[in-house]
Design an enzyme around this catalytic site. Sequence first.
Site: not given
Length: 433
Positions: A308, A366
């Site tokens: 991320h 996710d």
Amino acid sequence: MDKVNKTATLSVNGKTIELPVLQPTVGPDAIDIRKLYSEAGVFTYDPGFTSTASCDSAITYIDGDKGELLYRGYPIEQLAEKSHYLEVCYLLLYGELPTPEQLADFEERITRHTMVHEQMHYFFRGFRRDSHPMATMVGVVGAMSAFYHDSTDISDPWQREVAAIRMIAKVPTIAAMAYKYSIGQPFIYPRNDLDYAANFLHMCFAVPCEPYIVRPELARAMDRIMMLHADHEQNASTSTVRLAGSSGANPFACIAAGIACLWGPAHGGANQACLEMLREIGSVDRIPEYIKRAKDKNDPFRLMGFGHRVYKNFDPRAKVMKESADEVLDLLGIKNNPTLQVAKELERIALQDDYFIEKKLYPNVDFYSGIILEAMGFPTSMFTPIFAVSRTVGWISQWKEMLTDPTQKIGRPRQLYIGHTRRDYVDLEQRGS
Ligand code: CMC
């Protein structure tokens, strides 16, 4: 609050200039470079905005090193446990948790706006019947500006409010319709006796020929997925919504732009890509091969659902999602799910691997969401539309905040030009082959 009580000194082109340093309520300071070009004649260069704050915002805060996510100051873990999606929507939109009366009024307003204009049903028919639901959503949400023209005047606070309510209420209906259209089933109208998440499941899975009972535990899991995805400060799709909105574009067009951006596999499209990757790996013994590929600079493969831009520690949403995945699979009596087994083992191996440790790559939101959605019966093509449904409130909250920000200007980055310098046109007959 005075945001400036420090300055930074920059020497460039033989000039020394003082730049204000802005201080947030929490998080790193930001050097205000708005006068840099007019005073020193230089730009800053930051592709991907890795060190650039593009706006003020009081909505969401992420501490990437601590792995913390706050909506209006409230930790996501507390909200995921104690709150529910529509309350979170109220919080994001209006800044405070609602009183019972405010919540009841808000829920009533959302519930009474869930149907779409009947003519929209015919609009769907223009799409190929095997269209990806995200493709359909980009088009249909954009088309809302044609169906709801009476809430496109962005200078009118009432119209902005109506547009916000309409989108939070109707985007799930549109997503469910996009799904039904893609599988050739009739559209299912919203039901006002169901809560937001249960209604969405109903619109996706009911058929007119038999009753469909939504299991409350699954509605709660869906609601939690929605809360976890509701906002995430200035990510790519939110920045897209803000940039589109900065030109004065209508809110439906701006949210359609956000949906288009979300679709990419580096962003919201990662949930679909992650489940496809887990299925492709297929069994625990093939994990090392994929870890090797992810580390190979010459191989474009990346571990989807890992890494991320901001979190350099566990994504707090992934932790909640992992617990939810276990709960949902238990509830549905799915034992020894091979995808979940591969996911857990992949996570375990990656978190012990020097490459992932050094680069601070952890599972993101996710990584586990697809496993839950698949267990609920959604095909992978619906994963990103569900992300879009959930994020709509975040996009709208950020768009509304931007429009009332006195410092707001049209977004217009500059560039470091590396093309030809000026040169003269050469007539066609004088150009060699
Ligand atoms: N697998 C393998 N290596 C990775 C991964 C990954 N998933 N993510 C980053 N790296 C490596 C990357 O190759 C780079 O290595 P080096 O420094 O040697 O060049 C280093 O880590 C830094 O990566 P980056 O691409 O410069 O970092 P970024 O902040 O630009 O990208 C990201 C962040 C999320 C796009 C990236 O981690 C990624 O592509 N992850 C997979 C896709 C994914 O799961 N996206 C969902 C993000 S969370 C939800 C959302 O935003 O919608």
